[in-house]
Motif scaffolding. Structure first.
Motif, PDB file in Angstrom:
ATOM      1  N   LEU A 186       0.841  -1.198   0.000  1.00 30.27           N
ATOM      2  CA  LEU A 186       0.000   0.000   0.000  1.00 30.27           C
ATOM      3  C   LEU A 186       0.876   1.248   0.000  1.00 30.27           C
ATOM      4  O   LEU A 186       0.523   2.258  -0.610  1.00 30.27           O
ATOM      5  CB  LEU A 186      -0.921   0.008   1.213  1.00 30.27           C
ATOM      6  CG  LEU A 186      -2.025  -1.046   1.226  1.00 30.27           C
ATOM      7  CD1 LEU A 186      -2.885  -0.900   2.465  1.00 30.27           C
ATOM      8  CD2 LEU A 186      -2.876  -0.974  -0.022  1.00 30.27           C
ATOM      9  N   LYS A 187       2.026   1.169   0.663  1.00 31.00           N
ATOM     10  CA  LYS A 187       2.954   2.303   0.693  1.00 31.00           C
ATOM     11  C   LYS A 187       3.423   2.652  -0.723  1.00 31.00           C
ATOM     12  O   LYS A 187       3.456   3.819  -1.119  1.00 31.00           O
ATOM     13  CB  LYS A 187       4.151   1.972   1.592  1.00 31.00           C
ATOM     14  CG  LYS A 187       5.053   3.125   1.828  1.00 31.00           C
ATOM     15  CD  LYS A 187       4.369   4.155   2.705  1.00 31.00           C
ATOM     16  CE  LYS A 187       5.321   5.267   3.076  1.00 31.00           C
ATOM     17  NZ  LYS A 187       4.616   6.389   3.664  1.00 31.00           N
ATOM     18  N   GLU A 188       3.752   1.612  -1.496  1.00 31.46           N
ATOM     19  CA  GLU A 188       4.181   1.835  -2.883  1.00 31.46           C
ATOM     20  C   GLU A 188       3.049   2.448  -3.698  1.00 31.46           C
ATOM     21  O   GLU A 188       3.264   3.370  -4.488  1.00 31.46           O
ATOM     22  CB  GLU A 188       4.622   0.502  -3.500  1.00 31.46           C
ATOM     23  CG  GLU A 188       5.206   0.617  -4.877  1.00 31.46           C
ATOM     24  CD  GLU A 188       5.627  -0.730  -5.462  1.00 31.46           C
ATOM     25  OE1 GLU A 188       5.584  -0.847  -6.701  1.00 31.46           O
ATOM     26  OE2 GLU A 188       5.967  -1.661  -4.704  1.00 31.46           O
ATOM     27  N   LEU A 189       1.829   1.969  -3.497  1.00 37.39           N
ATOM     28  CA  LEU A 189       0.668   2.503  -4.217  1.00 37.39           C
ATOM     29  C   LEU A 189       0.408   3.954  -3.799  1.00 37.39           C
ATOM     30  O   LEU A 189       0.062   4.796  -4.629  1.00 37.39           O
ATOM     31  CB  LEU A 189      -0.562   1.632  -3.968  1.00 37.39           C
ATOM     32  CG  LEU A 189      -1.817   2.006  -4.733  1.00 37.39           C
ATOM     33  CD1 LEU A 189      -1.604   1.952  -6.245  1.00 37.39           C
ATOM     34  CD2 LEU A 189      -2.960   1.067  -4.336  1.00 37.39           C
ATOM     35  N   GLU A 190       0.611   4.241  -2.535  1.00 38.36           N
ATOM     36  CA  GLU A 190       0.439   5.603  -2.018  1.00 38.36           C
ATOM     37  C   GLU A 190       1.398   6.562  -2.727  1.00 38.36           C
ATOM     38  O   GLU A 190       1.003   7.647  -3.159  1.00 38.36           O
ATOM     39  CB  GLU A 190       0.711   5.585  -0.515  1.00 38.36           C
ATOM     40  CG  GLU A 190       0.538   6.898   0.177  1.00 38.36           C
ATOM     41  CD  GLU A 190       0.891   6.795   1.656  1.00 38.36           C
ATOM     42  OE1 GLU A 190       1.235   7.860   2.221  1.00 38.36           O
ATOM     43  OE2 GLU A 190       0.842   5.709   2.243  1.00 38.36           O
ATOM     44  N   VAL A 191       2.635   6.153  -2.887  1.00 34.89           N
ATOM     45  CA  VAL A 191       3.636   6.988  -3.559  1.00 34.89           C
ATOM     46  C   VAL A 191       3.275   7.203  -5.025  1.00 34.89           C
ATOM     47  O   VAL A 191       3.324   8.322  -5.536  1.00 34.89           O
ATOM     48  CB  VAL A 191       5.052   6.353  -3.430  1.00 34.89           C
ATOM     49  CG1 VAL A 191       6.055   7.077  -4.316  1.00 34.89           C
ATOM     50  CG2 VAL A 191       5.500   6.347  -1.983  1.00 34.89           C
ATOM     51  N   HIS A 209       4.422 -11.116   3.404  1.00 37.87           N
ATOM     52  CA  HIS A 209       5.399 -10.779   4.445  1.00 37.87           C
ATOM     53  C   HIS A 209       4.757  -9.766   5.386  1.00 37.87           C
ATOM     54  O   HIS A 209       3.742 -10.063   5.992  1.00 37.87           O
ATOM     55  CB  HIS A 209       6.720 -10.298   3.844  1.00 37.87           C
ATOM     56  CG  HIS A 209       7.322 -11.286   2.889  1.00 37.87           C
ATOM     57  ND1 HIS A 209       7.801 -12.514   3.299  1.00 37.87           N
ATOM     58  CD2 HIS A 209       7.495 -11.246   1.558  1.00 37.87           C
ATOM     59  CE1 HIS A 209       8.251 -13.182   2.259  1.00 37.87           C
ATOM     60  NE2 HIS A 209       8.069 -12.436   1.170  1.00 37.87           N
ATOM     61  N   ARG A 210       5.317  -8.571   5.463  1.00 34.11           N
ATOM     62  CA  ARG A 210       4.755  -7.565   6.371  1.00 34.11           C
ATOM     63  C   ARG A 210       3.976  -6.496   5.617  1.00 34.11           C
ATOM     64  O   ARG A 210       3.617  -5.472   6.183  1.00 34.11           O
ATOM     65  CB  ARG A 210       5.881  -6.934   7.178  1.00 34.11           C
ATOM     66  CG  ARG A 210       6.483  -7.937   8.140  1.00 34.11           C
ATOM     67  CD  ARG A 210       7.727  -7.450   8.821  1.00 34.11           C
ATOM     68  NE  ARG A 210       7.687  -6.054   9.228  1.00 34.11           N
ATOM     69  CZ  ARG A 210       8.677  -5.450   9.837  1.00 34.11           C
ATOM     70  NH1 ARG A 210       9.783  -6.097  10.092  1.00 34.11           N
ATOM     71  NH2 ARG A 210       8.581  -4.187  10.181  1.00 34.11           N
ATOM     72  N   ASN A 211       3.719  -6.721   4.359  1.00 32.82           N
ATOM     73  CA  ASN A 211       3.006  -5.739   3.527  1.00 32.82           C
ATOM     74  C   ASN A 211       1.639  -6.257   3.108  1.00 32.82           C
ATOM     75  O   ASN A 211       1.403  -7.460   3.064  1.00 32.82           O
ATOM     76  CB  ASN A 211       3.812  -5.434   2.260  1.00 32.82           C
ATOM     77  CG  ASN A 211       5.108  -4.726   2.554  1.00 32.82           C
ATOM     78  OD1 ASN A 211       5.165  -3.852   3.403  1.00 32.82           O
ATOM     79  ND2 ASN A 211       6.157  -5.116   1.853  1.00 32.82           N
ATOM     80  N   ILE A 212       0.779  -5.312   2.783  1.00 38.29           N
ATOM     81  CA  ILE A 212      -0.519  -5.627   2.202  1.00 38.29           C
ATOM     82  C   ILE A 212      -0.436  -5.257   0.723  1.00 38.29           C
ATOM     83  O   ILE A 212      -0.178  -4.096   0.381  1.00 38.29           O
ATOM     84  CB  ILE A 212      -1.670  -4.832   2.866  1.00 38.29           C
ATOM     85  CG1 ILE A 212      -1.719  -5.087   4.367  1.00 38.29           C
ATOM     86  CG2 ILE A 212      -3.004  -5.150   2.199  1.00 38.29           C
ATOM     87  CD1 ILE A 212      -2.095  -6.507   4.753  1.00 38.29           C
TER      88      ILE A 212
END
Length: 139
Positions: free
Chosen positions: A73-78, A106-109
């Motif tokens: 989601l962090k990558e998508l946010e960027v 892992h630790r990501n969605i």
């Protein structure tokens, strides 16, 4: 079929007022009737509520996920410039309707688009035809 993604999933959507949907659901639960195989599985109360979920902005979001295949989601946010709270809320809503899937890696969605095409069934008197066990129309 040249150039067509064979993994495309069509989501069949129905529009029905809540009171009619509730009446229909209770009749199905009581075993008084059964839905037809070609009926929508996803229902919205109004065209407006469907339009909020499938807005132009959200369609762009789905296309971005398909094209960029973000791992988190962090990558998508960027990539999108959308805030994490807005993105998370939108994707959770879409997941409830089966449009996207949120896969824990892992630790990501990781967001995954489940439905790429949509058909909508509605009308002024839509009450999907329900049949009793003998096949007679009830509604």
């Amino acid at each position: 079929m040249k150039g067509r993604n064979m993994n495309q999933k069509v989501l069949h959507i129905g529009i029905m007022p809540y009171k009619d949907y509730k009446k229909r659901s209770l009749a199905i639960a009581r075993g008084e009737c059964r839905p037809q195989p070609d009926e929508p599985k996803i229902w919205f109360e109004s065209l407006q509520s469907m339009a909020q979920v499938l807005s132009n902005e959200n369609q762009i979001l789905l296309k971005t996920i398909l094209e960029r295949k973000p791992e988190s989601l962090k990558e998508l946010e960027v990539v999108t410039g959308r805030s994490s709270s807005n993105l998370s809320r939108t994707l959770k809503t879409m997941a409830r309707y089966g449009i996207v899937k949120m896969e824990k890696v892992h630790r990501n969605i990781k967001p995954i688009v489940e439905a790429t095409n949509f058909t909508v069934q509605f009308g002024l008197n839509i009450a999907p035809r329900l049949e009793d066990e003998a096949g007679a129309a009830l509604i």
